[in-house]
Design an enzyme around this catalytic site. Sequence first.
Site, mmCIF file in Angstrom:
data_model
loop_
_atom_site.group_PDB
_atom_site.id
_atom_site.type_symbol
_atom_site.label_atom_id
_atom_site.label_comp_id
_atom_site.label_asym_id
_atom_site.label_seq_id
_atom_site.Cartn_x
_atom_site.Cartn_y
_atom_site.Cartn_z
ATOM 1 N N SER A 1 -9.826 -1.927 7.018
ATOM 2 C CA SER A 1 -9.140 -1.692 5.739
ATOM 3 C C SER A 1 -8.259 -2.833 5.231
ATOM 4 C CB SER A 1 -8.306 -0.414 5.826
ATOM 5 O OG SER A 1 -9.148 0.704 5.836
ATOM 6 N N LYS B 1 0.849 -1.190 0.000
ATOM 7 C CA LYS B 1 0.000 0.000 0.000
ATOM 8 C C LYS B 1 0.896 1.255 0.000
ATOM 9 C CE LYS B 1 -4.027 1.461 2.791
ATOM 10 N NZ LYS B 1 -4.825 1.087 3.979
ATOM 11 N N SER C 1 -9.527 0.383 3.013
ATOM 12 C CA SER C 1 -8.753 1.258 2.154
ATOM 13 C C SER C 1 -7.570 0.587 1.463
ATOM 14 C CB SER C 1 -8.213 2.428 2.990
ATOM 15 O OG SER C 1 -7.335 1.963 4.007
#
Lengths: 449, 61
Positions: free
Chosen positions: A166, A67, A142
Amino acid sequence: MSDPATLSLAEARVQLNRGAISPQELEAACRARIEQWQPRINAFVDTATRKPSAGEGPLSGVPLAHKDMFYRAGLVSNCGSKIRKGWVASETSAALERLDAAGALDMGALNMSEFAYGPTGHNDHWGDCCNPWNPAYITGGSSSGSGAAVAARLAFGALGSDTGGSVRLPASACGVTGLKTTWGRVSRHGAMPLSHSLDTIGPLARSAEDCALLFSAIAGHDERDSITARAPVSVNLGQPIRAISLSSAWIERNAHPEMAAAVLAAAKAMGVKLVEVEPPPFDLLSAHCLTLMGPEASAQHAQWMRERPRDYSSAVRARLETGFAVPAAQYLEVLRLRALWLERFVGQTLADADAYLVPTIAVPLPTREATGPKGGPDMPKLLGEVTRLTRWVNYLGVPALSVPCGFDSRGLPMGLQLVGRPFSEGTLLAIGHAYQRVTDWHCRTPALR
Amino acid sequence: MKHWVDEVISRQGIELAPGRAEKMAPGVEGLLAAVAKDPLLGELEFEVDPTTYTLARDHLK
């Protein structure tokens, strides 16, 4: 050998150790898939190698990607935002340092929700990340790129962060395995902050066994993150399991029938004693999670919200505005209540069990259109339903493992989560591994159409 | 007269679009109501502070 990128991380390690495949061949296989899949799913924001594989560690030669919020000295971390676009980090995150020490290859930066503050995978600045099983649907967020990249077999594993779901939401929506770690289990040093009382870091990978390899590499005390615990890190995938608790009647009443059937069938397939318990008050604890997350995220972003509010997407700006309205006394009261709720969960829900089983997402996965900027008046309710069963876990600060447990009638993955007591990641991974030895949901891969 | 949410937020230097406070208020009030009706409030000892959670986390592993 068929496409080596479709091996599990554990299998790839075996092949590498035997010399049956080289690290260069493994990376080339992943990069070939990235080239094919990226135009369809937008999982990466940068495919340039960030750190070559080095040394003889347990992850030597294994291609990973993370990420875009885990800082690496001298390289850009955009954090899914316009505000931090092109921002160069001065130090490397603790989690990446540990993966580097284990020898892993860092192939590139993965898409994410803006500042990790969104549960769907929409991104106005970098483009939406799309679900590899059907790009019309959300990836969950996310850690959207982490879920999509692992599902499409573009990387063998990925780091994500979990503040309200997330890691688990994209794991469930994309059909991969995701571990939300105990608050304080993995150092957050050098990772973009969102909400310090809730932020955790964890892996997404193809199986519980793969998550165990990544978790073992990144977990442990770090002087640079004062909340990290000194509890020993140990994972034994063969450890005996006492029992799993669940609330079958609640699941049947509240989850979509396809999801309820899949989760209850999975519970039986686990082959351990099942204990029926009263469900925790999910909605109350989710509200408490938001009472902490809102003000903490807003405080973190206060300066930018004053100086350049128009550089946020309208959805993230609206969430940040809300956090400024929560009174400090209520925020602190919710923090004071947190220990009592943890005691209640461990003492009642887990009194006779090692883990509590519940769907990760109880409702059918929504489309990107229904949950995006043109989503209409029902959108807030829809988002609330998607996150209903993840945020309560962050309030308690306990670990949870999301594993695939089937596919719905539209061909989209469904996931269940196993929620444990603090620092019981090893137990959750052992349960997940046992389940995945008798099922193959985690082995299925999306087709490129 | 400004909505209380608008008043609180604007005093912190954050500018809200017209009508935004009214739209946001039910959600915020829902969070505050959840605190007020928490069934464990009666068991919350006076000495407990936010750091108690970390001790509980380490004790309950």
